[in-house]
Structure formats: structure tokens, C-alpha cells
Scaffold this active site. Structure first.
Site, PDB file in Angstrom:
ATOM      1  N   HIS A  90       0.707  -1.150   0.009  1.00 19.00           N
ATOM      2  CA  HIS A  90       0.020  -0.119  -0.004  1.00 19.00           C
ATOM      3  C   HIS A  90       0.819   1.328   0.081  1.00 19.00           C
ATOM      4  O   HIS A  90       1.911   1.317   0.543  1.00 19.00           O
ATOM      5  CB  HIS A  90      -1.074  -0.247   1.166  1.00 19.00           C
ATOM      6  CG  HIS A  90      -1.741   1.120   1.164  1.00 19.00           C
ATOM      7  ND1 HIS A  90      -1.597   2.263   1.530  1.00 19.00           N
ATOM      8  CD2 HIS A  90      -3.088   1.204   0.913  1.00 19.00           C
ATOM      9  CE1 HIS A  90      -2.673   3.100   1.485  1.00 19.00           C
ATOM     10  NE2 HIS A  90      -3.583   2.379   0.973  1.00 19.00           N
ATOM     11  N   GLU A 162      -4.070   2.580  -7.025  1.00 20.11           N
ATOM     12  CA  GLU A 162      -4.538   3.500  -6.033  1.00 20.11           C
ATOM     13  C   GLU A 162      -3.378   4.824  -6.324  1.00 20.11           C
ATOM     14  O   GLU A 162      -2.362   4.876  -5.693  1.00 20.11           O
ATOM     15  CB  GLU A 162      -4.290   3.012  -4.629  1.00 20.11           C
ATOM     16  CG  GLU A 162      -5.230   1.610  -4.361  1.00 20.11           C
ATOM     17  CD  GLU A 162      -5.368   2.071  -2.825  1.00 20.11           C
ATOM     18  OE1 GLU A 162      -6.620   1.849  -2.584  1.00 20.11           O
ATOM     19  OE2 GLU A 162      -4.679   2.032  -2.114  1.00 20.11           O
TER      20      GLU A 162
HETATM   21  C1  PEP Z   1      -6.671   3.746   0.496  1.00 20.60           C
HETATM   22  O1  PEP Z   1      -5.719   4.079   1.487  1.00 20.60           O
HETATM   23  O2  PEP Z   1      -6.413   2.419   0.118  1.00 20.60           O
HETATM   24  C2  PEP Z   1      -7.801   4.463   0.090  1.00 20.60           C
HETATM   25  C3  PEP Z   1      -8.370   4.044  -0.879  1.00 20.60           C
HETATM   26  O3  PEP Z   1      -7.903   5.584   1.012  1.00 20.60           O
HETATM   27  P1  PEP Z   1      -9.249   6.693   0.449  1.00 20.60           P
HETATM   28  O4  PEP Z   1     -10.542   5.772   0.121  1.00 20.60           O
HETATM   29  O5  PEP Z   1      -9.528   7.158   1.997  1.00 20.60           O
HETATM   30  O6  PEP Z   1      -8.663   7.619  -0.441  1.00 20.60           O
END
Ligand code: PEP
Length: 248
Positions: A90, A162
Site C-alpha cells: 500500500h 491507487e
Molecule cells: C486507501 O488508502 O487504500 C484508500 C483508498 O483511501 P481513501 O479511500 O481514504 O482515499
């Protein structure tokens, strides 16, 4: 089935985790999606076995099988604690624990060895995006791991796109941006590991998603689900996302 994953990060006590589960556990929509919660390790024991329709995952995993590795938890120990999944690399682990793609590959291999599903997180940061290096960064993150794994998928793989600039910012990527990233990731896996492996891959988008944005992402054929941070903490907002997802 679409995938809805909740990353609770370093939030919730045991009592708070149980209250969340009580609010979510008997919803029929759970049967129409693969729902996975990544809670803090301290709450796993309290959540385990309380809802058959909810998968449990860890937010990290140690790459070693066992040994003198203070602070690490192995994939087999996670399985023993009821986990079927783990997040790998992550962006907050990359940032605060200096995790790199090589470490990610070792963790993915360790998870497969123990029969768990890795959710490998990739994504460019704001500076890379502004410099026009987003695609290259993404490709490197995927290719480095595949090379280290000898271009073979030894188990199920979920990849979460992400973008670091979207996480926690309140400004998600657009569905089209997420779809472009998913296409690049799938193409990379296809060229390295072949069509069967690419077809088995699941692709998630994560970064500031909310009940309002679920439909747009799920309308993209290349997006199989969402990894949700902040909006997963409140059971009502998480359930609202689930309802939209299973109706999409
Ligand atoms: C994450 O950290 O995996 C994430 C998706 O956070 P957020 O939805 O708060 O942006």
C-alpha cells in the site's frame, strides 16, 4: 462478482470493529459481492467467524515463513488468524515503511505459498503524474514484481490501482483514468504471463471513493471493484457503496 474492499488503516478499537460488523453483517447485498475488510490486526480475533459472507485481510504481511523477525507477521500466521487476503505495498507502507517492488514480490510469493490472495497496490504520486511519468511508474511497479515472480502467477492476484494523489485527498481519479490504468496493468500482465493469467486477474480502483462515485467506476468494464479507505469506516457509507455496487 464485484469486489468491495475496506481498508481501515490504523483506525478502530475492538469494540468499534464489532459495532461496524453488527451494522453490516446481515445485509443480503453481501451475497452479491466479494466483500473484504482489512482491519487492524488487533481486531481480527473479534471479527473472525462472526460473518461468513465477509472476507478478512491484513494490511501487510511479512515475507519470511517464520524466524527471528521482530514485528513481522507471516502469511501462515495470518491464515491461522482467519485471513484470506493481505494488502501488499500500500502507498502508506511504501512511504512510511520504505517498501519497494522487490519486497512486494516476496510478500506476494509468501501469500501464495500460504494460500492467501494478495491485493497488490500500485499507483503514481503527484510529482510523477505532473512530470508525465505516471504510466511508466505503474508499468515498473507491475513489471518488477512479475520479473521477480518469474512471470508466473502462482495463485490468485488482485491489483489495486491507487494513485497516491487521490488517496485521502477527496479528489478521486476519473473512471476513465482508472480504466486507462487498468488497461495498462492488464496488458502488462498479458504480455508477461499470458492470456489465462491476465483473465484471472482482478483489478480494483482505490482513492477517495464514496457512495456518489461508485456507479461511475463500476460502469467501466475493466474495473472489477473498489478498495475504500475513509468511506469504509462508517458502516452506513460502506453499505451505501455496497448497495450501489450490487445494483450497477
Ligand atoms: C486507501 O488508502 O487504500 C484508500 C483508498 O483511501 P481513501 O479511500 O481514504 O482515499
Amino acid at each position: 462478482m464485484p469486489i468491495l474492499a475496506a481498508n481501515w488503516k490504523m483506525y478502530k478499537t475492538i469494540a468499534e470493529a464489532q459495532a461496524w460488523l453488527d451494522a453490516v453483517a446481515d445485509r443480503p447485498a453481501l451475497e452479491r459481492a466479494e466483500v473484504v475488510v482489512f482491519p487492524p490486526l488487533t481486531t481480527l480475533h473479534a471479527l473472525r467467524g462472526r460473518c461468513q459472507r465477509l472476507g478478512l485481510g491484513a494490511q501487510d504481511v511479512g515475507w519470511a515463513e517464520q524466524g527471528a523477525f521482530t514485528g513481522m507477521v507471516s502469511a501462515a500466521q495470518l491464515r491461522d488468524a482467519g485471513c484470506g487476503y493481505a494488502l501488499v505495498a500500500h502507498s502508506e507502507r511504501r512511504r512510511y515503511a520504505c517498501e519497494d517492488d522487490q519486497a512486494a514480490a516476496r510478500k506476494i510469493a509468501a501469500l501464495w505459498q500460504a494460500g492467501l490472495t494478495p491485493v497488490y497496490c500500485v499507483g503514481e504520486d503527484a510529482a510523477e503524474r505532473e512530470a508525465g511519468l505516471g504510466e511508466a511508474r505503474l508499468q515498473t511497479q507491475v513489471e518488477t514484481v512479475l520479473t521477480a515472480l518469474s512471470n508466473e502467477l502462482g495463485g490468485r492476484l488482485v491489483i489495486a490501482y491507487e494513485p497516491v494523489w487521490a488517496i485521502g485527498s477527496g479528489a478521486p481519479a476519473t473512471p476513465a483514468q482508472a480504466s486507462d490504468a487498468a488497461a495498462l496493468i492488464r496488458k502488462t500482465v498479458l504480455s508477461r504471463c499470458g492470456a489465462a493469467a491476465a483473465a484471472r486477474l482482478s483489478l480494483l480502483y482505490g482513492g477517495s471513493t464514496s457512495p456518489e462515485t461508485v456507479r461511475g467506476f463500476m460502469a467501466e468494464p475493466l474495473i472489477d471493484g473498489l478498495l475504500v479507505g475513509s468511506a469504509s469506516l462508517d458502516p452506513n457509507s460502506f453499505l451505501a457503496m455496497l448497495e450501489v455496487m450490487v445494483d450497477a
